[in-house]
Design an enzyme around this catalytic site. Structure first.
Site, PDB file in Angstrom:
ATOM      1  N   HIS A   1      23.550  23.824  93.636  1.00  0.00           N
ATOM      2  CA  HIS A   1      22.975  24.644  92.579  1.00  0.00           C
ATOM      3  C   HIS A   1      23.526  24.110  91.255  1.00  0.00           C
ATOM      4  O   HIS A   1      24.744  23.936  91.113  1.00  0.00           O
ATOM      5  CB  HIS A   1      23.373  26.108  92.745  1.00  0.00           C
ATOM      6  CG  HIS A   1      23.001  26.683  94.081  1.00  0.00           C
ATOM      7  ND1 HIS A   1      21.833  27.376  94.286  1.00  0.00           N
ATOM      8  CD2 HIS A   1      23.641  26.638  95.282  1.00  0.00           C
ATOM      9  CE1 HIS A   1      21.768  27.745  95.550  1.00  0.00           C
ATOM     10  NE2 HIS A   1      22.851  27.310  96.180  1.00  0.00           N
TER      11      HIS A   1
ATOM     12  N   PRO B   1      25.947  28.890 103.147  1.00  0.00           N
ATOM     13  CA  PRO B   1      24.727  28.604 102.379  1.00  0.00           C
ATOM     14  C   PRO B   1      23.581  29.508 102.816  1.00  0.00           C
ATOM     15  O   PRO B   1      23.610  30.085 103.906  1.00  0.00           O
ATOM     16  CB  PRO B   1      24.445  27.139 102.728  1.00  0.00           C
ATOM     17  CG  PRO B   1      25.055  26.938 104.074  1.00  0.00           C
ATOM     18  CD  PRO B   1      26.262  27.830 104.121  1.00  0.00           C
TER      19      PRO B   1
ATOM     20  N   HIS C   1      27.118  26.943  97.931  1.00  0.00           N
ATOM     21  CA  HIS C   1      27.438  28.231  98.532  1.00  0.00           C
ATOM     22  C   HIS C   1      28.015  28.017  99.932  1.00  0.00           C
ATOM     23  O   HIS C   1      27.580  27.133 100.663  1.00  0.00           O
ATOM     24  CB  HIS C   1      26.190  29.105  98.671  1.00  0.00           C
ATOM     25  CG  HIS C   1      25.754  29.731  97.394  1.00  0.00           C
ATOM     26  ND1 HIS C   1      24.418  29.899  97.067  1.00  0.00           N
ATOM     27  CD2 HIS C   1      26.458  30.254  96.352  1.00  0.00           C
ATOM     28  CE1 HIS C   1      24.316  30.496  95.894  1.00  0.00           C
ATOM     29  NE2 HIS C   1      25.537  30.708  95.437  1.00  0.00           N
TER      30      HIS C   1
ATOM     31  N   LYS D   1      13.933  30.370  90.499  1.00  0.00           N
ATOM     32  CA  LYS D   1      14.497  31.481  89.708  1.00  0.00           C
ATOM     33  C   LYS D   1      14.525  31.159  88.215  1.00  0.00           C
ATOM     34  O   LYS D   1      14.950  31.992  87.416  1.00  0.00           O
ATOM     35  CB  LYS D   1      15.901  31.827  90.212  1.00  0.00           C
ATOM     36  CG  LYS D   1      15.914  32.483  91.587  1.00  0.00           C
ATOM     37  CD  LYS D   1      17.293  32.931  92.002  1.00  0.00           C
ATOM     38  CE  LYS D   1      18.166  31.788  92.474  1.00  0.00           C
ATOM     39  NZ  LYS D   1      17.698  31.167  93.718  1.00  0.00           N
TER      40      LYS D   1
ATOM     41  N   GLU E   1       5.198  20.491  96.305  1.00  0.00           N
ATOM     42  CA  GLU E   1       5.885  20.579  95.000  1.00  0.00           C
ATOM     43  C   GLU E   1       6.142  19.213  94.359  1.00  0.00           C
ATOM     44  O   GLU E   1       7.086  19.053  93.573  1.00  0.00           O
ATOM     45  CB  GLU E   1       7.198  21.368  95.131  1.00  0.00           C
ATOM     46  CG  GLU E   1       7.013  22.768  95.692  1.00  0.00           C
ATOM     47  CD  GLU E   1       8.270  23.608  95.675  1.00  0.00           C
ATOM     48  OE1 GLU E   1       9.029  23.528  94.684  1.00  0.00           O
ATOM     49  OE2 GLU E   1       8.502  24.336  96.659  1.00  0.00           O
TER      50      GLU E   1
ATOM     51  N   LEU F   1      22.563  20.484 103.235  1.00  0.00           N
ATOM     52  CA  LEU F   1      23.345  20.336 102.008  1.00  0.00           C
ATOM     53  C   LEU F   1      22.474  20.423 100.771  1.00  0.00           C
ATOM     54  O   LEU F   1      21.463  19.732 100.653  1.00  0.00           O
ATOM     55  CB  LEU F   1      24.086  18.992 102.020  1.00  0.00           C
ATOM     56  CG  LEU F   1      24.858  18.656 100.726  1.00  0.00           C
ATOM     57  CD1 LEU F   1      25.981  19.648 100.474  1.00  0.00           C
ATOM     58  CD2 LEU F   1      25.395  17.221 100.777  1.00  0.00           C
ATOM     59  N   HIS F   2      22.874  21.267  99.840  1.00  0.00           N
ATOM     60  CA  HIS F   2      22.181  21.369  98.555  1.00  0.00           C
ATOM     61  C   HIS F   2      23.144  21.897  97.507  1.00  0.00           C
ATOM     62  O   HIS F   2      24.087  22.618  97.808  1.00  0.00           O
ATOM     63  CB  HIS F   2      20.949  22.272  98.657  1.00  0.00           C
ATOM     64  CG  HIS F   2      21.255  23.688  99.053  1.00  0.00           C
ATOM     65  ND1 HIS F   2      21.544  24.047 100.362  1.00  0.00           N
ATOM     66  CD2 HIS F   2      21.303  24.833  98.325  1.00  0.00           C
ATOM     67  CE1 HIS F   2      21.761  25.352 100.423  1.00  0.00           C
ATOM     68  NE2 HIS F   2      21.635  25.856  99.201  1.00  0.00           N
TER      69      HIS F   2
END
Length: 317
Positions: free
Chosen positions: A258, A250, A247, A186, A164, A255-256
């Site tokens: 949104h 998660p 979240h 999404k 990507e 770790l991320h």
């Protein structure tokens, strides 16, 4: 190179490459569907999750549906195929338009693991008030069991520039404080009302909110600030229209963030915790997330629920 070659060899060409098994879920608000299927492209029958999503119309295309459009001969009218209902001035039709203006997006998880299938299969949801003790006894081991290559390889591929690369908006390769920003799958990357970024931290030491403490405040701030800058610079969406959250639990154990346009309406329920609130809590108490009780929704079939029930924990029916 071997991995890339293998990925090309099993690249699906159409849904006809899969055998339909059953519909797992229909999202009423959008009528999007999640379908369980089976594919044989790896040399043996393996499950696949197929997500069928109708794209949003682009505002700039709407005038060409109508007479008097400035586009002139480019008019692509919506054909009324069936009159579903007519009462006085009220009409309901099934319509058909050029598919280029409202394409079907297909998201595919293949081969899908049992955990993937469980995640997208609707079940009764239970609410757990997770104390630090419950976290230590039941939840921590679950998180650690999923912080493995099998579950996170796709994340590491993005962070390491293997996959990507053309979609990356921002990249910092520092092993401790680096992160990568990509558009979430999404989002169709066309309609700014539905903007959705994922911000992936490079470090593998922070698996969930419970691992965050006061020493991470500047790191957390910078991840958010760069996402806000990218949304404005690349897509023209100002920070006043954006929400940034994590979240807990998660969906994957690294770790991320949104980052969404608030008009999406995706941020719902106790799993969503604003990054600004996380930073505020850490500024008051650097060990806030090691000490606090956290509310988490869990499927009644979740591994954590099963382990707690086996030890005699009672969830009120």
């Amino acid at each position: 190179m071997a991995e890339e070659s293998q990925a090309k060899e099993i690249m699906p060409q159409s849904l006809a490459d899969f055998k339909f098994e059953k519909i797992l879920n229909i999202i009423p608000e959008t009528q999007n569907m999640i379908v369980l299927a089976t594919g044989n492209m790896t040399g043996k029958p393996e499950p696949a999750l197929v997500f069928l999503l109708k794209a949003q119309f682009e505002e700039s295309n709407i005038p060409i549906f109508f007479a008097g459009s400035e586009e002139g001969d480019k008019i692509l009218p919506v054909e009324f195929l069936q009159n579903l209902q007519h009462n006085d001035k009220f009409y309901n039709f099934i319509g058909k338009c050029d598919p280029r203006l409202n394409p079907l997006f297909v998201k595919l998880i293949y081969p899908a693991t049992p955990k993937d299938i469980e995640k997208y299969t609707p079940t009764k949801t239970l609410v757990l008030r997770e104390t630090p003790e419950i976290y230590s006894k039941y939840v921590k081991s679950y998180i650690e069991s999923r912080a493995v290559e099998k579950e996170l390889k796709w994340v590491w591929n993005i962070l390491d520039g293997i996959s990507e690369k053309e979609r990356v908006i921002y990249h910092d390769d520092d092993p401790e404080t680096g992160f990568t920003i990509v558009p979430d799958t999404k989002w169709d990357e066309r309609n700014m009302k539905y903007l959705y970024f994922t911000v992936l931290a490079k470090t593998r030491k922070i698996k969930s909110l419970r691992d965050i403490n006061g020493s991470h405040i500047e790191f957390l701030k910078r991840m958010k600030e760069e996402a806000m800058k990218a949304a404005k610079a690349k897509y023209g969406v100002p920070s006043a229209q954006l929400l940034c959250y994590v979240h807990y639990l998660p969906s994957f154990m690294q770790l991320h963030y949104h980052v969404i346009n608030i008009e999406r309406g995706d941020m719902r329920g106790p799993r969503c915790i604003l990054v600004d609130d996380i930073i505020d809590n850490l500024q008051r108490d650097p060990e806030y997330y090691q000490k606090s009780n956290l509310t988490i929704p869990l499927s009644e079939t979740h591994e954590i629920v099963s382990a707690m029930k086996a030890d005699g924990f009672v969830f009120e029916e």
